[in-house]
Design a protein around this motif. Structure first.
Motif, PDB file in Angstrom:
ATOM      1  N   ASP A 160      54.437  43.655  35.491  1.00  0.00           N
ATOM      2  CA  ASP A 160      53.421  45.026  35.657  1.00  0.00           C
ATOM      3  C   ASP A 160      52.528  45.451  35.295  1.00  0.00           C
ATOM      4  OD1 ASP A 160      56.103  45.567  36.595  1.00  0.00           O
ATOM      5  OD2 ASP A 160      57.364  46.129  34.923  1.00  0.00           O
ATOM      6  N   GLN A 161      51.495  45.200  36.367  1.00  0.00           N
ATOM      7  CA  GLN A 161      50.131  46.647  35.759  1.00  0.00           C
ATOM      8  C   GLN A 161      49.835  47.026  34.487  1.00  0.00           C
ATOM      9  OE1 GLN A 161      48.190  45.988  39.248  1.00  0.00           O
ATOM     10  NE2 GLN A 161      49.209  44.478  39.894  1.00  0.00           N
ATOM     11  N   LEU A 162      49.418  47.592  34.014  1.00  0.00           N
ATOM     12  CA  LEU A 162      48.625  48.766  33.144  1.00  0.00           C
ATOM     13  C   LEU A 162      49.131  49.950  33.753  1.00  0.00           C
ATOM     14  CD1 LEU A 162      46.280  47.381  30.579  1.00  0.00           C
ATOM     15  CD2 LEU A 162      48.327  47.731  29.756  1.00  0.00           C
ATOM     16  N   GLY A 163      49.740  51.240  33.277  1.00  0.00           N
ATOM     17  CA  GLY A 163      50.019  52.692  33.579  1.00  0.00           C
ATOM     18  C   GLY A 163      51.951  52.691  34.565  1.00  0.00           C
ATOM     19  N   ASN A 164      52.703  51.685  33.924  1.00  0.00           N
ATOM     20  CA  ASN A 164      53.632  51.542  34.522  1.00  0.00           C
ATOM     21  C   ASN A 164      54.700  50.867  34.411  1.00  0.00           C
ATOM     22  OD1 ASN A 164      55.242  52.916  36.865  1.00  0.00           O
ATOM     23  ND2 ASN A 164      54.114  53.662  38.448  1.00  0.00           N
ATOM     24  N   GLY A 165      56.333  50.673  35.180  1.00  0.00           N
ATOM     25  CA  GLY A 165      56.969  49.828  34.663  1.00  0.00           C
ATOM     26  C   GLY A 165      57.445  49.436  33.351  1.00  0.00           C
ATOM     27  N   PHE A 222      41.828  46.513  35.107  1.00  0.00           N
ATOM     28  CA  PHE A 222      42.490  45.507  36.165  1.00  0.00           C
ATOM     29  C   PHE A 222      42.738  43.754  35.412  1.00  0.00           C
ATOM     30  CE2 PHE A 222      44.351  49.368  36.917  1.00  0.00           C
ATOM     31  CZ  PHE A 222      45.504  49.905  36.567  1.00  0.00           C
ATOM     32  N   LEU A 223      41.502  43.673  36.305  1.00  0.00           N
ATOM     33  CA  LEU A 223      40.750  42.249  35.392  1.00  0.00           C
ATOM     34  C   LEU A 223      40.222  41.773  34.231  1.00  0.00           C
ATOM     35  CD1 LEU A 223      37.361  42.210  36.943  1.00  0.00           C
ATOM     36  CD2 LEU A 223      39.228  40.794  38.625  1.00  0.00           C
ATOM     37  N   ASP A 224      40.375  42.501  33.565  1.00  0.00           N
ATOM     38  CA  ASP A 224      40.164  42.470  32.197  1.00  0.00           C
ATOM     39  C   ASP A 224      42.205  42.345  31.721  1.00  0.00           C
ATOM     40  OD1 ASP A 224      38.066  42.674  31.411  1.00  0.00           O
ATOM     41  OD2 ASP A 224      38.115  44.754  30.808  1.00  0.00           O
ATOM     42  N   GLU A 225      42.417  42.888  32.672  1.00  0.00           N
ATOM     43  CA  GLU A 225      44.497  42.331  31.814  1.00  0.00           C
ATOM     44  C   GLU A 225      44.869  41.320  32.627  1.00  0.00           C
ATOM     45  OE1 GLU A 225      48.465  44.766  32.374  1.00  0.00           O
ATOM     46  OE2 GLU A 225      47.293  45.202  33.985  1.00  0.00           O
ATOM     47  N   LEU A 226      44.137  41.188  33.968  1.00  0.00           N
ATOM     48  CA  LEU A 226      44.738  40.008  34.383  1.00  0.00           C
ATOM     49  C   LEU A 226      44.107  38.080  33.780  1.00  0.00           C
ATOM     50  CD1 LEU A 226      45.896  38.413  36.602  1.00  0.00           C
ATOM     51  CD2 LEU A 226      44.380  37.868  38.082  1.00  0.00           C
ATOM     52  N   ASP A 227      42.707  38.707  32.983  1.00  0.00           N
ATOM     53  CA  ASP A 227      42.853  37.544  31.679  1.00  0.00           C
ATOM     54  C   ASP A 227      43.451  37.324  30.510  1.00  0.00           C
ATOM     55  OD1 ASP A 227      41.192  36.773  33.937  1.00  0.00           O
ATOM     56  OD2 ASP A 227      39.253  37.940  32.749  1.00  0.00           O
ATOM     57  N   ALA A 228      43.886  38.594  30.114  1.00  0.00           N
ATOM     58  CA  ALA A 228      44.919  38.398  29.095  1.00  0.00           C
ATOM     59  C   ALA A 228      45.673  38.310  29.035  1.00  0.00           C
ATOM     60  CB  ALA A 228      44.886  40.124  28.554  1.00  0.00           C
ATOM     61  N   LEU A 229      46.451  37.836  30.181  1.00  0.00           N
ATOM     62  CA  LEU A 229      47.257  38.090  30.825  1.00  0.00           C
ATOM     63  C   LEU A 229      47.563  36.365  30.605  1.00  0.00           C
ATOM     64  CD1 LEU A 229      51.139  38.430  31.629  1.00  0.00           C
ATOM     65  CD2 LEU A 229      50.189  37.827  34.453  1.00  0.00           C
ATOM     66  N   LEU A 230      46.090  35.540  31.651  1.00  0.00           N
ATOM     67  CA  LEU A 230      46.702  33.968  31.985  1.00  0.00           C
ATOM     68  C   LEU A 230      46.151  32.880  30.629  1.00  0.00           C
ATOM     69  CD1 LEU A 230      44.474  34.153  34.669  1.00  0.00           C
ATOM     70  CD2 LEU A 230      46.852  33.747  34.867  1.00  0.00           C
ATOM     71  N   GLY A 260      46.123  42.284  45.878  1.00  0.00           N
ATOM     72  CA  GLY A 260      44.821  41.115  46.906  1.00  0.00           C
ATOM     73  C   GLY A 260      43.586  41.636  46.504  1.00  0.00           C
ATOM     74  N   MET A 261      43.424  42.885  46.655  1.00  0.00           N
ATOM     75  CA  MET A 261      41.982  43.312  46.305  1.00  0.00           C
ATOM     76  C   MET A 261      41.705  43.086  44.920  1.00  0.00           C
ATOM     77  SD  MET A 261      42.582  46.744  48.240  1.00  0.00           S
ATOM     78  CE  MET A 261      41.303  47.892  47.517  1.00  0.00           C
ATOM     79  N   LEU A 262      42.416  42.572  44.012  1.00  0.00           N
ATOM     80  CA  LEU A 262      42.643  42.856  42.745  1.00  0.00           C
ATOM     81  C   LEU A 262      42.861  41.190  42.194  1.00  0.00           C
ATOM     82  CD1 LEU A 262      42.306  43.274  38.943  1.00  0.00           C
ATOM     83  CD2 LEU A 262      44.321  42.995  39.070  1.00  0.00           C
ATOM     84  N   ALA A 263      43.351  40.134  42.716  1.00  0.00           N
ATOM     85  CA  ALA A 263      42.739  38.827  43.073  1.00  0.00           C
ATOM     86  C   ALA A 263      41.549  38.382  44.024  1.00  0.00           C
ATOM     87  CB  ALA A 263      44.215  38.622  44.167  1.00  0.00           C
ATOM     88  N   ALA A 264      40.815  38.891  44.884  1.00  0.00           N
ATOM     89  CA  ALA A 264      40.105  38.601  45.070  1.00  0.00           C
ATOM     90  C   ALA A 264      38.737  38.759  43.916  1.00  0.00           C
ATOM     91  CB  ALA A 264      39.716  39.239  46.739  1.00  0.00           C
ATOM     92  N   GLU A 265      38.943  40.047  43.355  1.00  0.00           N
ATOM     93  CA  GLU A 265      37.821  40.466  42.330  1.00  0.00           C
ATOM     94  C   GLU A 265      38.146  39.220  41.851  1.00  0.00           C
ATOM     95  OE1 GLU A 265      35.699  42.209  42.013  1.00  0.00           O
ATOM     96  OE2 GLU A 265      36.457  44.917  43.368  1.00  0.00           O
ATOM     97  N   HIS A 266      38.680  38.720  40.965  1.00  0.00           N
ATOM     98  CA  HIS A 266      38.758  37.659  40.289  1.00  0.00           C
ATOM     99  C   HIS A 266      38.411  36.206  40.820  1.00  0.00           C
ATOM    100  CE1 HIS A 266      41.031  35.890  36.635  1.00  0.00           C
ATOM    101  NE2 HIS A 266      41.193  34.243  37.762  1.00  0.00           N
ATOM    102  N   ALA A 267      38.724  36.228  41.953  1.00  0.00           N
ATOM    103  CA  ALA A 267      38.005  34.601  42.548  1.00  0.00           C
ATOM    104  C   ALA A 267      36.631  34.889  42.448  1.00  0.00           C
ATOM    105  CB  ALA A 267      39.167  35.151  43.805  1.00  0.00           C
TER     106      ALA A 267
END
Length: 299
Positions: A64-69, A87-95, A113-120
């Motif tokens: 669950d991304q920050l802010g919900n769930g 949210f990119l920083d959150e994804l890096d922290a998860l990985l 998918g927008m976030l995944a593309a930003e990461h990619a």
């Protein structure tokens, strides 16, 4: 629907906040599939069917991304703090927290998918593959497509939407009912909607902070901070093999998706003829077949 129980779940520290995650299956000799849900401000629930992709040597990660769930809620946060970078920083922290940053595949649905593309586009060394499902490459393209789809709604539905948007009363029941007419055409065409989708929508209703700040009051009325977002010009930087997915009746129309297929060098685009925005729910058997074929072809 009952899905596999997680083999592991917990929290990852992201600065002073915590992100909740669950892992299905065991992390083995195949890259785990990390799922990024939509919104922004939704929850993982509606993507739970992706647990069926877990198998020998391959785990599936939801969070669950920050802010919900189950992750940290911040209803009083400054609107400007809800950024793509957060949210990119959150994804890096998860990985990094799950020790999979050197070997993983991303599945991003809609905003995910927008976030995944930003990461990619940063070309992370451990990204083995990318799945962009029902995602726009530009919010301007998304809004233009939404205007066309709205124009095909019944006249009374269009009038109700316009009336409440002009008055700033998008929380009224009449607006919500009119909004659902659009959603049942272009978000999920199943009737009734499955429990996991209803759970995600209820979570957004319970805490719409992130969704309203970054998107707006509805999928087709984007007035939040993402309204000018685009990754079109940066897409050639993506080096990972990419599967692009959309539905024939999708609110992510061909025009919004096409830049991914045209500008990512190693990409394949699959359209699900009986689906709108959620082929993983609307055509689950074909969806699983297409995604498994892509995952099995990664090296």
């Amino acid at each position: 629907m009952v899905y596999a129980e997680p083999t592991k779940e917990g929290f990852i520290e992201v600065g002073e906040q915590r992100s909740w995650y669950r892992v299905t299956g065991s992390i083995g000799d195949r890259p785990p599939l990390v799922t990024l849900h939509g919104g922004p401000g939704a929850t993982h629930d509606y993507l739970l069917s992706l647990t069926e992709l877990a198998g020998p040597g391959r785990a599936v990660v939801h969070y669950d991304q920050l802010g919900n769930g189950r992750s940290t809620r911040l209803p009083g946060a400054e609107p400007g703090s809800w950024t793509v970078q957060r949210f990119l920083d959150e994804l890096d922290a998860l990985l990094n927290g799950l020790c999979i940053a050197e070997d993983y595949v991303l599945f991003g649905q809609s905003w995910g998918g927008m976030l995944a593309a930003e990461h990619a586009v940063r070309r992370p060394a451990g990204l083995r593959g990318l799945i962009l499902a029902n995602s726009p490459a530009s919010m301007r393209l998304w809004s233009d497509a939404a205007a066309e789809l709205r124009a095909a709604l019944p006249a009374d539905v269009q009038a109700a939407l316009l009336r409440h948007e002009a008055a700033g009363t998008t929380d009224r029941e009449e607006y919500v009912e009119a909004m659902r007419v659009f959603y049942r055409r272009h978000v999920c065409r199943l009737d009734p909607w499955p429990e996991e989708l209803e759970a995600t929508l209820a979570a957004i209703d319970a805490d719409p902070t992130v969704y309203h700040t970054m998107n707006g009051p509805a999928e087709f009325h984007v007035i939040g901070s993402l309204r000018n977002w685009s990754i079109v010009d940066r897409l050639p930087a993506i080096a990972a093999p990419t599967l692009v997915i959309s539905g024939r009746h999708d609110e992510a129309t061909p025009a919004t998706v096409q830049p991914f297929a045209e500008r990512i060098r190693d990409s394949r685009w699959v359209v699900f003829e009986e689906s709108s925005h959620m082929p993983h729910i609307e055509e689950p058997a074909r969806f699983r077949s297409v995604v498994e074929e892509f995952l099995d072809g990664l090296h």
